[in-house]
Write a protein that holds these residues in place. Sequence first.
Motif, PDB file in Angstrom:
ATOM      1  N   GLU A 273       0.837  -1.199   0.000  1.00  0.00           N
ATOM      2  CA  GLU A 273       0.000   0.000   0.000  1.00  0.00           C
ATOM      3  C   GLU A 273       0.871   1.248   0.000  1.00  0.00           C
ATOM      4  OE1 GLU A 273      -4.072   0.652   2.024  1.00  0.00           O
ATOM      5  OE2 GLU A 273      -2.605   1.359   3.495  1.00  0.00           O
ATOM      6  N   HIS A 274       0.610   2.124  -0.964  1.00  0.00           N
ATOM      7  CA  HIS A 274       1.272   3.422  -1.074  1.00  0.00           C
ATOM      8  C   HIS A 274       0.249   4.531  -0.842  1.00  0.00           C
ATOM      9  CE1 HIS A 274       4.125   1.006  -3.489  1.00  0.00           C
ATOM     10  NE2 HIS A 274       5.005   1.995  -3.339  1.00  0.00           N
ATOM     11  N   GLN A 397       5.032  -4.369   7.491  1.00  0.00           N
ATOM     12  CA  GLN A 397       6.397  -3.841   7.476  1.00  0.00           C
ATOM     13  C   GLN A 397       6.460  -2.700   6.475  1.00  0.00           C
ATOM     14  OE1 GLN A 397       8.687  -7.447   7.009  1.00  0.00           O
ATOM     15  NE2 GLN A 397      10.563  -6.478   7.715  1.00  0.00           N
ATOM     16  N   ARG A 398       7.212  -1.689   6.775  1.00  0.00           N
ATOM     17  CA  ARG A 398       7.484  -0.684   5.746  1.00  0.00           C
ATOM     18  C   ARG A 398       8.245  -1.364   4.612  1.00  0.00           C
ATOM     19  NH1 ARG A 398       6.936   4.912   7.117  1.00  0.00           N
ATOM     20  NH2 ARG A 398       6.275   5.215   9.292  1.00  0.00           N
ATOM     21  N   LEU A 399       8.043  -0.865   3.395  1.00  0.00           N
ATOM     22  CA  LEU A 399       8.543  -1.561   2.216  1.00  0.00           C
ATOM     23  C   LEU A 399      10.060  -1.706   2.218  1.00  0.00           C
ATOM     24  CD1 LEU A 399       8.234  -2.864  -0.536  1.00  0.00           C
ATOM     25  CD2 LEU A 399       7.987  -0.589  -1.552  1.00  0.00           C
ATOM     26  N   VAL A 400      10.801  -0.637   2.465  1.00  0.00           N
ATOM     27  CA  VAL A 400      12.263  -0.727   2.459  1.00  0.00           C
ATOM     28  C   VAL A 400      12.736  -1.623   3.593  1.00  0.00           C
ATOM     29  CG1 VAL A 400      14.414   0.582   2.627  1.00  0.00           C
ATOM     30  CG2 VAL A 400      12.487   1.523   1.335  1.00  0.00           C
ATOM     31  N   ASP A 401      12.076  -1.537   4.748  1.00  0.00           N
ATOM     32  CA  ASP A 401      12.428  -2.415   5.864  1.00  0.00           C
ATOM     33  C   ASP A 401      12.237  -3.879   5.484  1.00  0.00           C
ATOM     34  OD1 ASP A 401      12.990  -0.198   7.413  1.00  0.00           O
ATOM     35  OD2 ASP A 401      11.056  -0.197   8.440  1.00  0.00           O
ATOM     36  N   PHE A 402      11.163  -4.177   4.769  1.00  0.00           N
ATOM     37  CA  PHE A 402      10.919  -5.550   4.326  1.00  0.00           C
ATOM     38  C   PHE A 402      12.073  -6.043   3.452  1.00  0.00           C
ATOM     39  CE2 PHE A 402       9.420  -8.362   0.933  1.00  0.00           C
ATOM     40  CZ  PHE A 402       8.917  -9.428   1.669  1.00  0.00           C
ATOM     41  N   VAL A 403      12.458  -5.236   2.494  1.00  0.00           N
ATOM     42  CA  VAL A 403      13.528  -5.630   1.573  1.00  0.00           C
ATOM     43  C   VAL A 403      14.845  -5.827   2.312  1.00  0.00           C
ATOM     44  CG1 VAL A 403      14.925  -4.821  -0.373  1.00  0.00           C
ATOM     45  CG2 VAL A 403      12.432  -4.608  -0.450  1.00  0.00           C
ATOM     46  N   LYS A 404      15.105  -5.001   3.315  1.00  0.00           N
ATOM     47  CA  LYS A 404      16.354  -5.086   4.070  1.00  0.00           C
ATOM     48  C   LYS A 404      16.283  -6.075   5.235  1.00  0.00           C
ATOM     49  CE  LYS A 404      17.993  -0.447   2.853  1.00  0.00           C
ATOM     50  NZ  LYS A 404      19.117  -0.992   2.043  1.00  0.00           N
ATOM     51  N   GLY A 405      15.126  -6.697   5.441  1.00  0.00           N
ATOM     52  CA  GLY A 405      14.988  -7.732   6.446  1.00  0.00           C
ATOM     53  C   GLY A 405      14.994  -7.236   7.876  1.00  0.00           C
ATOM     54  N   GLN A 457       4.009   0.387   2.657  1.00  0.00           N
ATOM     55  CA  GLN A 457       4.154  -0.758   3.545  1.00  0.00           C
ATOM     56  C   GLN A 457       3.539  -1.986   2.913  1.00  0.00           C
ATOM     57  OE1 GLN A 457       1.972  -0.363   7.296  1.00  0.00           O
ATOM     58  NE2 GLN A 457       0.560   1.060   6.332  1.00  0.00           N
ATOM     59  N   VAL A 458       3.990  -3.146   3.387  1.00  0.00           N
ATOM     60  CA  VAL A 458       3.470  -4.417   2.889  1.00  0.00           C
ATOM     61  C   VAL A 458       2.737  -5.132   4.007  1.00  0.00           C
ATOM     62  CG1 VAL A 458       5.125  -4.737   1.021  1.00  0.00           C
ATOM     63  CG2 VAL A 458       5.737  -5.486   3.321  1.00  0.00           C
ATOM     64  N   LEU A 459       1.643  -5.807   3.654  1.00  0.00           N
ATOM     65  CA  LEU A 459       0.834  -6.584   4.589  1.00  0.00           C
ATOM     66  C   LEU A 459       0.785  -8.018   4.099  1.00  0.00           C
ATOM     67  CD1 LEU A 459      -0.224  -3.551   4.842  1.00  0.00           C
ATOM     68  CD2 LEU A 459      -2.369  -4.535   5.631  1.00  0.00           C
TER      69      LEU A 459
END
Length: 522
Positions: A273-274, A397-405, A457-459
């Motif tokens: 979601e943006h 999770q926020r999107l960049v946080d998700f990608v960075k684990g 963020q991603v859900l």
Amino acid sequence: MTKILRYRLKPEIALDEASFAAFVHAKLGDTAQWKLLKRSIDARSKRVSVEVEIGLSEKGENPRPFLYEKPTNHVANKPEVVIIGAGPAGLFAALRCIELGAKPIVLERGKDVQERRRDLAAINKEHKVNPDSNYCFGEGGAGTYSDGKLYTRSKKRGDVTRILEILVAHGSDENILVDTHPHIGTNKLPKVIADMRETILSRGGKIHFNTRVEDFVIQNQEIKGVKIQDGSIVEGIGVILATGHSARDIFRLLQKSGIKIESKPFALGLRVEHPQTIIDQIQYHCDSRGEFLPAAAYSLATQTQFEGKQRGVFSFCMCPGGFIVPAATADGEIVVNGMSPSKRDSKFANSGIVVAVENEDLQAYEEEGDFKALAFQAEVEQNACLAAGGTQTAPAQRLVDFVKGRISTNLPDCSYQPGLASVNMKEFLPESIYLRLVDGFKSFGRKSKGYYTNEAQVLGVESRTSSPVHVPRNRETLEHVEVKRLFPCGEGAGYAGGIMSAAIDGEKCAEKLIEAYLDIRC
């Protein structure tokens, strides 16, 4: 004879009713008989334009005649066809049965569209999931309260215009006949569904809500009818199986009854979601879309590698100006989906971002046999639920946080009503899914500047993209490959991927059944 005129216009002319009428008047004058035939937004260049097609008749004919008429015949005393499920496949099959002179008996495990709202509210507010009435089950099927998007690539499967005209005849806005990506909206679609129900009932068909099928009546490899939860038997000249992609108990019942099924590839991932303003800026190449342009949508896809296997990562069911909704069909699982109201005026844009899952990716589930894809799907949903606390609170999770684990220390505002829990989703997503999603989001960020941001963020999880089970049928007759008079249909059987393709498939199954067993040529 209709002459087609094509124009490329500014949005403030093409998308404003009064301005467009003034433009046509200036071009064609007072006496011209014209009709808008097609309208599509072209945002490929920095200056967004709208392409329109106008039908002009010089002899007084309607430039776009409306061909569909509601059935007027009455079928109360005609041969009966049993239809399991009141989603688009089931409802359109029922309407087609009436047109062809058969009486549809529709069995729907859930409630009608009005009563269904209470159970949706209970999911959002109380985290209670009614396994028979939710965002997936009930009159209208999964699409009723998850957007009503009508875009399809299945134009070779059947008459798309006919399906759209049926929807217009039952109350939908005529714009769906014009727009390249037609959309009804989750606030308007229930009224359309209710009107379709009234047509079926008024012409002698039957629809039974709160009616769950619990067994199939089969003799000599031919289906005679079904047994419902009160123990009674409902018989007909044939059965159209139109249960949708989440009817896991029906899949189990098919296997128990000796009806051949197969594991089927599907896709699984997350919903991102943006803020809608970010997507508008990316797609329209401007700071603000202004008064006339609609909330922007997008479609993204890429290929990823993991352990030597190439798989697609792609956007799915993109909802501009929309909301994320809880689509679980039982307690103890988290499933998310997206929807948009007709005006698409939410401040958020959301889309599923999913990874293709093939049968060869499921070796760890081989002991599940035909249910290996279903078992994989269910396990991820249950793990997501546990990670977020065991309710309908979704892991996020926020999107960049998700990608960075890394876990997000806080989360932005979100349209998902049951609430969010900050979770590192790497902990419950299968490694093959997680790493492919990471690669996918990085790729999308390179393609669309501004997409890869911690404002998004991603859900988890987006898992009901299509049925994980396939019910095989004869390609010509559409009848089950082993059981006579059984017609697997729509998304649940693996033959559709949305409202339009399911509706087309429902009509075709009704036609083939009636051709075979009433000897009426369609």
